[in-house]
Design a protein around this motif. Structure first.
Motif, mmCIF file in Angstrom:
data_model
loop_
_atom_site.group_PDB
_atom_site.id
_atom_site.type_symbol
_atom_site.label_atom_id
_atom_site.label_comp_id
_atom_site.label_asym_id
_atom_site.label_seq_id
_atom_site.Cartn_x
_atom_site.Cartn_y
_atom_site.Cartn_z
ATOM 1 N N ARG A 114 40.003 5.732 74.398
ATOM 2 C CA ARG A 114 40.729 4.537 74.812
ATOM 3 C C ARG A 114 39.784 3.336 74.898
ATOM 4 N N ARG A 115 38.603 3.528 75.481
ATOM 5 C CA ARG A 115 37.632 2.426 75.601
ATOM 6 C C ARG A 115 37.158 1.954 74.234
ATOM 7 N N VAL A 116 36.903 2.896 73.344
ATOM 8 C CA VAL A 116 36.419 2.539 72.005
ATOM 9 C C VAL A 116 37.467 1.728 71.254
ATOM 10 N N LEU A 117 38.723 2.146 71.319
ATOM 11 C CA LEU A 117 39.773 1.432 70.599
ATOM 12 C C LEU A 117 40.003 0.045 71.189
ATOM 13 N N LYS A 118 39.986 -0.048 72.511
ATOM 14 C CA LYS A 118 40.142 -1.358 73.140
ATOM 15 C C LYS A 118 38.990 -2.286 72.785
ATOM 16 N N LYS A 119 37.777 -1.749 72.777
ATOM 17 C CA LYS A 119 36.606 -2.561 72.448
ATOM 18 C C LYS A 119 36.712 -3.084 71.019
ATOM 19 N N THR A 120 37.126 -2.228 70.091
ATOM 20 C CA THR A 120 37.282 -2.644 68.696
ATOM 21 C C THR A 120 38.344 -3.729 68.570
ATOM 22 N N ALA A 123 37.203 -7.070 69.836
ATOM 23 C CA ALA A 123 36.269 -7.698 68.896
ATOM 24 C C ALA A 123 36.948 -8.096 67.586
ATOM 25 N N LYS A 124 38.287 -8.073 67.552
ATOM 26 C CA LYS A 124 39.084 -8.478 66.380
ATOM 27 C C LYS A 124 38.978 -7.495 65.228
ATOM 28 N N GLY A 125 38.570 -6.268 65.539
ATOM 29 C CA GLY A 125 38.555 -5.243 64.501
ATOM 30 C C GLY A 125 39.946 -4.662 64.298
ATOM 31 N N ILE A 126 40.132 -3.973 63.178
ATOM 32 C CA ILE A 126 41.396 -3.294 62.900
ATOM 33 C C ILE A 126 41.344 -1.905 63.516
ATOM 34 N N VAL A 127 42.413 -1.515 64.182
ATOM 35 C CA VAL A 127 42.531 -0.182 64.762
ATOM 36 C C VAL A 127 43.705 0.509 64.082
ATOM 37 N N ALA A 128 43.482 1.734 63.595
ATOM 38 C CA ALA A 128 44.511 2.444 62.839
ATOM 39 C C ALA A 128 44.600 3.883 63.296
ATOM 40 N N GLY A 129 45.777 4.466 63.113
ATOM 41 C CA GLY A 129 45.992 5.868 63.450
ATOM 42 C C GLY A 129 46.784 6.565 62.374
ATOM 43 N N CYS A 130 46.343 7.745 61.984
ATOM 44 C CA CYS A 130 46.991 8.506 60.912
ATOM 45 C C CYS A 130 47.710 9.724 61.482
ATOM 46 N N TRP A 131 48.844 10.033 60.905
ATOM 47 C CA TRP A 131 49.673 11.200 61.208
ATOM 48 C C TRP A 131 50.306 11.035 62.587
ATOM 49 N N TYR A 136 47.179 7.595 70.364
ATOM 50 C CA TYR A 136 45.962 7.074 70.971
ATOM 51 C C TYR A 136 45.935 5.549 70.964
ATOM 52 N N LEU A 137 46.552 4.927 69.969
ATOM 53 C CA LEU A 137 46.686 3.474 70.000
ATOM 54 C C LEU A 137 47.626 3.062 71.125
ATOM 55 N N ALA A 138 48.691 3.852 71.305
ATOM 56 C CA ALA A 138 49.619 3.563 72.392
ATOM 57 C C ALA A 138 48.938 3.759 73.742
ATOM 58 N N ASP A 139 48.144 4.807 73.863
ATOM 59 C CA ASP A 139 47.442 5.081 75.117
ATOM 60 C C ASP A 139 46.462 3.966 75.461
ATOM 61 N N ALA A 140 45.944 3.293 74.439
ATOM 62 C CA ALA A 140 45.019 2.173 74.662
ATOM 63 C C ALA A 140 45.756 0.848 74.849
ATOM 64 N N GLY A 141 47.083 0.896 74.841
ATOM 65 C CA GLY A 141 47.865 -0.317 75.035
ATOM 66 C C GLY A 141 47.856 -1.260 73.862
ATOM 67 N N GLU A 160 58.304 10.042 74.377
ATOM 68 C CA GLU A 160 58.424 10.539 75.744
ATOM 69 C C GLU A 160 57.316 9.986 76.621
ATOM 70 N N TYR A 161 56.099 9.930 76.078
ATOM 71 C CA TYR A 161 54.957 9.400 76.832
ATOM 72 C C TYR A 161 55.038 7.875 76.947
ATOM 73 N N PHE A 162 55.534 7.241 75.883
ATOM 74 C CA PHE A 162 55.536 5.776 75.848
ATOM 75 C C PHE A 162 56.940 5.286 75.481
ATOM 76 N N PRO A 163 57.897 5.414 76.402
ATOM 77 C CA PRO A 163 59.299 5.094 76.083
ATOM 78 C C PRO A 163 59.531 3.627 75.763
ATOM 79 N N GLN A 164 58.604 2.773 76.173
ATOM 80 C CA GLN A 164 58.781 1.340 75.911
ATOM 81 C C GLN A 164 58.447 0.984 74.471
ATOM 82 N N LEU A 165 57.801 1.890 73.754
ATOM 83 C CA LEU A 165 57.404 1.614 72.374
ATOM 84 C C LEU A 165 58.476 2.072 71.404
ATOM 85 N N LYS A 166 58.438 1.494 70.212
ATOM 86 C CA LYS A 166 59.476 1.748 69.215
ATOM 87 C C LYS A 166 58.869 2.400 67.976
#
Length: 352
Positions: A114-120, A123-131, A136-141, A160-166
Motif C-alpha cells: 500500500r505504501r509503495v503504490l501510494k508513493k508511486t 510522485a505522478k507515476g502510473i500504478v497498474a494491476g493485472c488480473w 491492491y490499488l483499491a486498498d491503497a485508495g 465486497e471489500y470495496f463496495p464504493q468502487l465500480k
C-alpha cells in the motif's frame, strides 16, 4: 533513396538508423511486483511488449525490474519460480509500477505494498494491476471515482471489500494514471496504453507495430495486407500478392501488370494512390523489409539474405539496405545481437 516511402514504413520506422539516438533516449523505469502464484503469462505478455519496444528502438528505453514482498524466488501460477528483489518503500522510485496477480493469488491487505503504490502515485507515476491486482490499488485508495477491470472470478470479492468502487466488464481500463486489466490477453493492450502515456511522442507509431508483432495474422510470412488500406482495388491486391510470392525472384513490373490485367500506367497510379509509392519502389521496400526480418531473426549469412530477397549481388544489397536503414547489414545485425539487443536495449533486470 534515404527513407521508406510506402506504407511499409510503419513496419520499419523503428529499425531505421538504430544508433542515431544512442545515449539520448528517454529512460522509463518500470517495476513489476509479483504476488505469490502470479500469472506467468500475464507477466511475460506485459514484459515482452516493453522489450519489443526496446528492440524496435523508439526514443524511449524501458528499464524493467521485478520485485516481491519477500524477495528471492517467487512461484508463478504454473510452478515456475522467478527471481525478484525485495520490495521496500525507501528508495523505491519508478515511472510505472505494475502489480501482477493471477487466478491462484490470495488477496489480502499489505501495508508495505500500500505504501509503495501510494508513493508511486504521489510522485505522478502510473500504478497498474493485472488480473485481480485491482484489489491492491483499491486498498491503497487509488481507484476512487473510477472504474476498474479485474478477472470475473475476483470481481465479487473486490466489490465486497470495496463496495464504493465500480468494477466493469471491460478487459482493461486506463485513466488518471491508473490502469487495470482482467487477464493475460488484455495485459498487452494495457501495457501498450502505458507505453503511449510514458514514451516519447515520436514513439506513438511504434505501438501499432508492437501489437502487430504480438497479435499477428495466421501467416508467419510478411503479408502486405497487414499494411494495406481497408478499401483497396482487387487488381492491386493481386499485384501485392504476386510481389509477396516472388521475393527471391522478383517479377518485372510489366509482367505483374499483365497478370493483373491492367496497363503499367494504371498499376502505377493505383500504387501511388493507395500505397504512396511506385510499384518498383514498393517492391524494393517489401524485399528490404524481408531482408531486415531475416537479419534480425536468423543466422543466415548476409549473402544468403541478399539472394533470398532478390538481389543479384551483395554490393547492391549492401547499398540499398544502408540507404533505408542507415546502417550496413552486418553493423545492423551486430547492433541488435552484440551491442544493445541483449542486456542493453532490453534493459531487463539482472536478476530476472
Amino acid at each position: 533513396m534515404d527513407t521508406f516511402q510506402s506504407t511499409l514504413k510503419l513496419q520499419n520506422i523503428g529499425f531505421r538508423q538504430v544508433t542515431a539516438l544512442a545515449g539520448h533516449e528517454r529512460i522509463v523505469r518500470v517495476a513489476f511486483i509479483l504476488l505469490d502464484h502470479f500469472s506467468l503469462t500475464t507477466l511475460s505478455t506485459a514484459m515482452d511488449a516493453l522489450a519489443t519496444g526496446n528492440l524496435i528502438n523508439g526514443d524511449t528505453v524501458y528499464r524493467i525490474s521485478t520485485y516481491s514482498l519477500q524477495g528471492g524466488l517467487v512461484e508463478s501460477d504454473v510452478g515456475v519460480p522467478l527471481s525478484s528483489q525485495r520490495l521496500a518503500a525507501e528508495g523505491f522510485s519508478h515511472d510505472a509500477v505494475i502489480v501482477v496477480g493471477g487466478q491462484r493469488v490470495r488477496l489480502s491487505s499489505s501495508p508495505l505494498l500500500r505504501r509503495v503504490l501510494k508513493k508511486t502515485a504521489t510522485a505522478k507515476g502510473i500504478v497498474a494491476g493485472c488480473w485481480n491486482a485491482a484489489f491492491y490499488l483499491a486498498d491503497a485508495g487509488l481507484l476512487e471515482g473510477q472504474d476498474f477491470a479485474c478477472h470475473s472470478d475476483s470481481r465479487a470479492l473486490i466489490s465486497e471489500y470495496f463496495p464504493q468502487l465500480k468494477g466493469c466488464t471491460r478487459d482493461f481500463v486506463f485513466g488518471q494514471r491508473r490502469a487495470t486489466c482482467a487477464n493475460a490477453h488484455s495485459a498487452l493492450d494495457m501495457t501498450l496504453a502505458l507505453m503511449q502515456e510514458l514514451g516519447s511522442r515520436s514513439d506513438a507509431s511504434l505501438v501499432g507495430e508492437i501489437k502487430r508483432v504480438h497479435q499477428p495474422k495466421p501467416s508467419d510470412a510478411l503479408r502486405s495486407e497487414d499494411v494495406r488500406p481497408a478499401a483497396i482495388p482487387k487488381p492491386l491486391n493481386i499485384a501485392l500478392s504476386l510481389m509477396e510470392k516472388h521475393i527471391e525472384e522478383p517479377l518485372e513490373i510489366d509482367e505483374i501488370a499483365s497478370h493483373v490485367g491492367v496497363s503499367r500506367r494504371q498499376l502505377e497510379r493505383r500504387f501511388a494512390r493507395y500505397l504512396n509509392a511506385a510499384p518498383n519502389r514498393y517492391y524494393l521496400e517489401l524485399r528490404l523489409t524481408r531482408a531486415r526480418q531475416l537479419i534480425v531473426q536468423s543466422d543466415r549469412s548476409l549473402t544468403d539474405v541478399a539472394l533470398a530477397t532478390g538481389f543479384v549481388s551483395y554490393p547492391h544489397f549492401y547499398k540499398r539496405f544502408k540507404d533505408l536503414f542507415g546502417l550496413p547489414p552486418m553493423t545492423f545485425r551486430d547492433y541488435y545481437y552484440a551491442n544493445d539487443c541483449g542486456a542493453g536495449r532490453y534493459a531487463l533486470a539482472a536478476n530476472f
